[in-house]
Motif scaffolding. Structure first.
Motif, PDB file in Angstrom:
ATOM      1  N   ASP A  29      99.022  56.276  -1.336  1.00 20.97           N
ATOM      2  CA  ASP A  29      98.041  55.455  -2.026  1.00 20.97           C
ATOM      3  C   ASP A  29      98.560  54.875  -3.337  1.00 20.97           C
ATOM      4  OD1 ASP A  29      96.241  55.870  -0.042  1.00 20.97           O
ATOM      5  OD2 ASP A  29      95.059  57.399  -1.087  1.00 20.97           O
ATOM      6  N   PHE A  30      99.835  55.035  -3.629  1.00 18.04           N
ATOM      7  CA  PHE A  30     100.389  54.431  -4.845  1.00 18.04           C
ATOM      8  C   PHE A  30     101.872  54.166  -4.612  1.00 18.04           C
ATOM      9  CE2 PHE A  30     100.469  59.011  -5.267  1.00 18.04           C
ATOM     10  CZ  PHE A  30     101.788  59.290  -5.596  1.00 18.04           C
ATOM     11  N   ASN A  31     102.416  53.297  -5.464  1.00 20.43           N
ATOM     12  CA  ASN A  31     103.825  52.918  -5.387  1.00 20.43           C
ATOM     13  C   ASN A  31     104.384  52.883  -6.801  1.00 20.43           C
ATOM     14  OD1 ASN A  31     106.340  51.964  -4.682  1.00 20.43           O
ATOM     15  ND2 ASN A  31     105.677  49.830  -4.547  1.00 20.43           N
ATOM     16  N   ILE A  40      98.630  50.626  -7.133  1.00 20.44           N
ATOM     17  CA  ILE A  40      97.846  51.788  -6.726  1.00 20.44           C
ATOM     18  C   ILE A  40      96.607  51.301  -5.999  1.00 20.44           C
ATOM     19  CG2 ILE A  40      96.503  51.873  -8.853  1.00 20.44           C
ATOM     20  CD1 ILE A  40      96.627  54.919  -8.702  1.00 20.44           C
ATOM     21  N   ALA A  41      96.118  52.119  -5.086  1.00 18.69           N
ATOM     22  CA  ALA A  41      94.858  51.822  -4.405  1.00 18.69           C
ATOM     23  C   ALA A  41      93.724  52.331  -5.282  1.00 18.69           C
ATOM     24  CB  ALA A  41      94.823  52.490  -3.038  1.00 18.69           C
ATOM     25  N   ARG A  46      88.992  50.833  -3.305  1.00 19.51           N
ATOM     26  CA  ARG A  46      90.009  51.036  -2.277  1.00 19.51           C
ATOM     27  C   ARG A  46      90.812  49.767  -2.007  1.00 19.51           C
ATOM     28  NH1 ARG A  46      91.737  55.537  -2.276  1.00 19.51           N
ATOM     29  NH2 ARG A  46      92.702  55.117  -0.230  1.00 19.51           N
ATOM     30  N   THR A  47      91.056  48.961  -3.022  1.00 16.29           N
ATOM     31  CA  THR A  47      91.925  47.800  -2.908  1.00 16.29           C
ATOM     32  C   THR A  47      93.145  48.032  -3.779  1.00 16.29           C
ATOM     33  OG1 THR A  47      90.738  46.681  -4.696  1.00 16.29           O
ATOM     34  CG2 THR A  47      90.024  46.222  -2.437  1.00 16.29           C
ATOM     35  N   LYS A  58      97.599  51.677 -17.043  1.00 11.77           N
ATOM     36  CA  LYS A  58      96.195  51.501 -16.663  1.00 11.77           C
ATOM     37  C   LYS A  58      96.122  50.576 -15.452  1.00 11.77           C
ATOM     38  CE  LYS A  58      94.628  49.863 -20.517  1.00 11.77           C
ATOM     39  NZ  LYS A  58      93.672  49.393 -21.542  1.00 11.77           N
ATOM     40  N   ILE A  59      95.073  50.785 -14.665  1.00  5.66           N
ATOM     41  CA  ILE A  59      94.826  49.898 -13.534  1.00  5.66           C
ATOM     42  C   ILE A  59      94.313  48.573 -14.065  1.00  5.66           C
ATOM     43  CG2 ILE A  59      93.523  49.583 -11.401  1.00  5.66           C
ATOM     44  CD1 ILE A  59      93.374  52.553 -11.095  1.00  5.66           C
TER      45      ILE A  59
END
Length: 267
Positions: A29-31, A40-41, A46-47, A58-59
Motif C-alpha cells: 500500500d505504499f512505495n 501511498i494509498a 483508498r486512492t 505528509k500525504i
C-alpha cells in the motif's frame, strides 16, 4: 535523465491526527523506493496519493472525487496532510517487494537474479592450420581457393596463410612420385594375394580339408529301390518302438479326420 524535483510542502498544517506509521500498513500500500516518487494509498479514500516533503512527510492534499457522478462538489479528503512516519527498513522492504513481484510473475517471464551468458564459440581455424591428410589434389584446391579470396596474395607475393598453403602444395608435389609408387606396390601385393587364394592347388587343398563331403554329395549314382542311404546313422529307428501305442494314435487321428471331412471319408 531528468532530475526529479523534490516535493514542496506549501503548508505546515496537518490533519491533527497521529503520524501514520508505515509498519502498520500492508507493504503493497505504499512505495518508498529510493530514486522514485514516494506515494501511498490514502487510508481514508483508498486512492494513491503522493507523499510530499523532505524532512516532514505528509500525504498531499486531495479531494474525494468519487462523489462527482452523484452531483456533489469537490470535498477535501480527511486523509489530506496526514503525517507519515517511515519507521521501516527500506532495504528489507524493497527486497521483500522484489521477491513478491518475482513470485507473482508467470514462470515463462521470470529471469534469474544472476545472468549466465553462453560463451562465444572459438573462431574456426584457418585452412592452413588444419591438420588432416594432405594429398596433391587437396593441397592444390586449398591453395587456389585461398588465392581467389585473399586480397594480399597478389602475383608472386603471399600472405602468412598463403605462404603455408603454397609450401604445402610444393611439398605434396615432391612427395607425389613416392606416394604413387607406394600405391602401385600395394595394389600389386593385393593382386598377388588374390591369385594365391584362388590357385587350383589351394582350392584342392581346401576340398581335401573338408573330407570329400562335397564330392560325395555331388555324386550321382543309381540307388536300388528300398535301399537306405549311407549317410543314415546305424542307430536311426526304422519302426515305432511301441507298435500298439502307434496304432492307437493312428486310429484316433483317422476318426478325427473323418469327423472333420465326412464327405471325403464316405467316398
Amino acid at each position: 535523465m531528468p532530475r526529479i524535483r523534490p516535493g514542496r510542502v506549501r503548508t505546515k498544517n496537518t490533519n491533527r491526527r497521529e503520524a501514520l506509521k508505515l509498519s502498520t500498513m500492508a507493504p503493497e500500500d505504499f512505495n518508498v523506493r529510493p530514486g522514485e516518487v514516494k506515494s501511498i494509498a490514502c487510508p481514508d479514500c483508498r486512492t494513491w496519493r503522493r507523499i510530499m516533503g523532505d524532512k516532514v512527510l505528509k500525504i498531499r492534499e486531495h479531494c474525494v472525487s468519487d462523489k462527482l457522478a452523484e452531483g456533489e462538489k469537490h470535498t477535501a479528503c480527511p486523509g489530506s496532510d496526514q503525517v507519515v512516519d517511515v519507521n521501516i527498513d527500506v532495504r528489507r522492504w524493497q527486497a521483500k517487494q522484489d521477491r513478491l513481484l518475482r513470485d507473482a510473475m508467470p514462470q515463462d517471464n521470470r529471469r534469474a537474479a544472476q545472468q549466465f551468458y553462453k560463451p562465444l564459440p572459438a573462431p574456426a581455424s584457418p585452412v592452413s592450420r588444419i591438420k588432416a591428410e594432405v594429398t596433391l589434389e587437396t593441397a592444390r584446391q586449398s591453395y587456389l581457393a585461398h588465392r581467389k579470396g585473399c586480397i594480399r596474395c597478389v602475383k608472386g607475393k603471399h600472405c602468412t596463410d598463403g605462404g603455408l598453403l603454397a609450401r604445402r602444395y610444393v611439398l605434396a608435389l615432391q612427395e607425389e612420385p613416392a606416394r604413387r609408387e607406394a600405391r602401385e606396390q600395394l595394389e600389386r601385393q593385393e593382386q598377388r594375394t588374390v591369385r594365391k587364394q584362388t590357385a587350383p592347388a589351394v582350392r584342392k587343398a581346401q576340398w581335401a580339408k573338408r573330407g570329400g563331403v562335397e564330392k560325395a554329395n555331388n555324386r550321382c549314382s543309381e540307388r536300388t529301390s528300398g535301399s537306405l542311404s549311407e549317410f543314415r546313422g546305424p542307430r536311426l529307428p526304422l519302426a515305432p518302438q511301441d507298435v500298439e501305442a502307434h496304432e492307437r494314435r493312428q486310429a484316433e487321428l483317422g476318426k478325427r479326420y473323418a469327423r472333420r471331412n465326412p464327405a471325403t471319408s464316405a467316398a
